[in-house]
Every structure is written in C-alpha cells, then in structure tokens.
Motif scaffolding. Structure first.
Motif, PDB file in Angstrom:
ATOM      1  N   GLY A 126      11.972  10.543  16.586  1.00  0.00           N
ATOM      2  CA  GLY A 126      10.709   9.987  17.041  1.00  0.00           C
ATOM      3  C   GLY A 126      10.024   9.271  15.898  1.00  0.00           C
ATOM      4  N   TYR A 127       8.870   8.733  16.164  1.00  0.00           N
ATOM      5  CA  TYR A 127       8.148   8.002  15.129  1.00  0.00           C
ATOM      6  C   TYR A 127       7.208   8.946  14.380  1.00  0.00           C
ATOM      7  N   ARG A 128       6.743   8.490  13.227  1.00  0.00           N
ATOM      8  CA  ARG A 128       5.814   9.280  12.424  1.00  0.00           C
ATOM      9  C   ARG A 128       4.510   9.464  13.186  1.00  0.00           C
ATOM     10  N   GLY A 129       4.075  10.706  13.321  1.00  0.00           N
ATOM     11  CA  GLY A 129       2.841  11.006  14.024  1.00  0.00           C
ATOM     12  C   GLY A 129       3.014  11.360  15.489  1.00  0.00           C
ATOM     13  N   GLN A 130       4.219  11.255  16.002  1.00  0.00           N
ATOM     14  CA  GLN A 130       4.443  11.558  17.414  1.00  0.00           C
ATOM     15  C   GLN A 130       4.136  13.022  17.716  1.00  0.00           C
ATOM     16  N   GLN A 131       4.542  13.923  16.842  1.00  0.00           N
ATOM     17  CA  GLN A 131       4.270  15.349  17.040  1.00  0.00           C
ATOM     18  C   GLN A 131       2.779  15.662  16.993  1.00  0.00           C
ATOM     19  N   LEU A 132       2.007  14.787  16.339  1.00  0.00           N
ATOM     20  CA  LEU A 132       0.569  14.990  16.225  1.00  0.00           C
ATOM     21  C   LEU A 132      -0.201  14.316  17.361  1.00  0.00           C
ATOM     22  N   GLY A 133       0.515  13.622  18.235  1.00  0.00           N
ATOM     23  CA  GLY A 133      -0.114  12.938  19.350  1.00  0.00           C
ATOM     24  C   GLY A 133      -0.793  11.634  18.960  1.00  0.00           C
ATOM     25  N   LEU A 134      -0.342  11.022  17.877  1.00  0.00           N
ATOM     26  CA  LEU A 134      -0.931   9.772  17.398  1.00  0.00           C
ATOM     27  C   LEU A 134      -0.105   8.586  17.884  1.00  0.00           C
ATOM     28  N   PRO A 135      -0.721   7.417  17.993  1.00  0.00           N
ATOM     29  CA  PRO A 135       0.043   6.236  18.409  1.00  0.00           C
ATOM     30  C   PRO A 135       1.050   5.814  17.340  1.00  0.00           C
ATOM     31  N   GLU A 136       2.044   5.060  17.774  1.00  0.00           N
ATOM     32  CA  GLU A 136       3.080   4.622  16.842  1.00  0.00           C
ATOM     33  C   GLU A 136       2.582   3.537  15.899  1.00  0.00           C
ATOM     34  N   GLU A 137       1.783   2.597  16.403  1.00  0.00           N
ATOM     35  CA  GLU A 137       1.267   1.476  15.619  1.00  0.00           C
ATOM     36  C   GLU A 137      -0.217   1.291  15.896  1.00  0.00           C
ATOM     37  N   GLY A 138      -0.863   0.541  15.028  1.00  0.00           N
ATOM     38  CA  GLY A 138      -2.251   0.164  15.247  1.00  0.00           C
ATOM     39  C   GLY A 138      -3.247   1.219  14.816  1.00  0.00           C
ATOM     40  N   PRO A 139      -4.509   1.057  15.221  1.00  0.00           N
ATOM     41  CA  PRO A 139      -5.558   2.003  14.839  1.00  0.00           C
ATOM     42  C   PRO A 139      -5.246   3.420  15.319  1.00  0.00           C
ATOM     43  N   GLY A 140      -5.453   4.377  14.434  1.00  0.00           N
ATOM     44  CA  GLY A 140      -5.193   5.773  14.768  1.00  0.00           C
ATOM     45  C   GLY A 140      -3.782   6.232  14.464  1.00  0.00           C
ATOM     46  N   SER A 141      -2.896   5.317  14.057  1.00  0.00           N
ATOM     47  CA  SER A 141      -1.532   5.716  13.712  1.00  0.00           C
ATOM     48  C   SER A 141      -1.487   6.224  12.275  1.00  0.00           C
ATOM     49  N   VAL A 142      -0.440   6.957  11.934  1.00  0.00           N
ATOM     50  CA  VAL A 142      -0.292   7.515  10.590  1.00  0.00           C
ATOM     51  C   VAL A 142      -0.195   6.373   9.580  1.00  0.00           C
ATOM     52  N   ALA A 143      -0.961   6.480   8.505  1.00  0.00           N
ATOM     53  CA  ALA A 143      -0.981   5.454   7.458  1.00  0.00           C
ATOM     54  C   ALA A 143       0.344   5.440   6.720  1.00  0.00           C
ATOM     55  N   ARG A 144       0.803   4.273   6.380  1.00  0.00           N
ATOM     56  CA  ARG A 144       2.053   4.094   5.646  1.00  0.00           C
ATOM     57  C   ARG A 144       1.866   4.494   4.180  1.00  0.00           C
ATOM     58  N   PRO A 145       2.936   4.945   3.529  1.00  0.00           N
ATOM     59  CA  PRO A 145       2.836   5.387   2.130  1.00  0.00           C
ATOM     60  C   PRO A 145       2.352   4.311   1.168  1.00  0.00           C
ATOM     61  N   GLY A 146       2.742   3.064   1.356  1.00  0.00           N
ATOM     62  CA  GLY A 146       2.326   2.001   0.450  1.00  0.00           C
ATOM     63  C   GLY A 146       0.818   1.833   0.417  1.00  0.00           C
ATOM     64  N   ARG A 147       0.199   1.844   1.580  1.00  0.00           N
ATOM     65  CA  ARG A 147      -1.260   1.735   1.651  1.00  0.00           C
ATOM     66  C   ARG A 147      -1.932   2.947   1.019  1.00  0.00           C
TER      67      ARG A 147
END
Length: 155
Positions: free
Chosen positions: A26-47
């Motif tokens: 699955g995508y990062r944050g899926q287990q937390l109930g967060l969206p895959e992309e856009g606002p509210g999704s898990v922040a990427r490590p680079g940022r």
C-alpha cells in the motif's frame, strides 16, 4: 545461484525486493487513513529534511547572534537549546515550525487534530536525540513521530 533478487540489496532493502516479488504494502499513510497524495497526505522525507535544515539554520543564527556572544564553540550548544524551545512552542501551539510552514508541512495527531503538549515534548526530546528520527516505519514516520503518535502531513 544468484539470490540477490530474493533478498534485496543493501541499497534497495527488503521492502523493494518484496515489492518486486509481488507483495503489496500500500502507499505511505494508508494504515493511518490518510490520502495518498495532496493535502493531508504523509510528508515526503526530502521536504521534512529541508524543513529541519531551515529550522536548524534559523536557530543557529539566533544562538550565534544573541546567546553565544559571537563564540562559535558555544553556539552549537545554544542552537540545540533554541531548537528545542522553538519546536515545543511552535509545534505545541500552531502545529508547525517556521521551516515546516515555509515548505507546507504540519504535525498532527494520528487521528487528526492538534497534538497535545506532553506529546509535543516527547516528540521534541526524541528528535533532539537524533537516533529516533533516522529510524522510520513503513508509513515514513520517524520513531519520534511514532512514539508520540504524530504524523507530518502536507498542508
């Protein structure tokens, strides 16, 4: 016999090898109930690293200019103290540090909403220890975020 595909390499890690073999994580944050992309999704490590760099540079300037009397040797200790205070105050009140705000990130509780002050203190102390910040779970959260039940999301 070449088993590198089955066990992965030290660069790609076992997750990449498992994904190549068809395992679905699955995508990062899926287990937390967060969206895959856009606002509210898990922040990427680079940022997140860039925001940390901005915050550290700001704290270094404050420590060098105001607290260390121009002595570079003592500025690093003061920087750590200023960073700790900055993180507790800003994340505890508005949910982001200046660097996180510039890059469009926010720290929220796992279920959404603001993170409580005791959890902010735990998160900050663990972040200052550095080691928990470089240990990540499969959702991309550092150990400091996982133990304080927080997640960094995009705004």
């Amino acid at each position: 016999m070449d088993n590198r595909h089955a066990i992965g390499s030290w660069i790609s890690g076992p997750r990449a090898a498992a994904e190549d073999m068809g395992v679905e994580f699955g995508y990062r944050g899926q287990q937390l109930g967060l969206p895959e992309e856009g606002p509210g999704s898990v922040a990427r490590p680079g940022r997140r690293f860039a925001a940390l760099f901005i915050d550290w540079a700001l704290c270094l300037l404050i420590a060098y200019g105001l607290l260390s009397a121009g002595r570079a040797q003592s500025a690093s200790n003061w920087t750590l103290l200023v960073f700790t205070v900055l993180s507790v105050l800003t994340v505890g009140t508005v949910g982001f540090t200046p660097g996180k705000r510039l890059l469009g990130l926010r720290v929220v509780a796992e279920g959404g909403g603001r993170i409580s002050l005791p959890r902010v203190v735990v998160r900050t102390v663990l972040l200052v220890l550095v080691i928990p910040a470089v240990v990540w779970d499969r959702d991309g959260r550092g150990l400091h975020d996982r133990l304080s039940r927080a997640v960094q999301v995009r705004l």
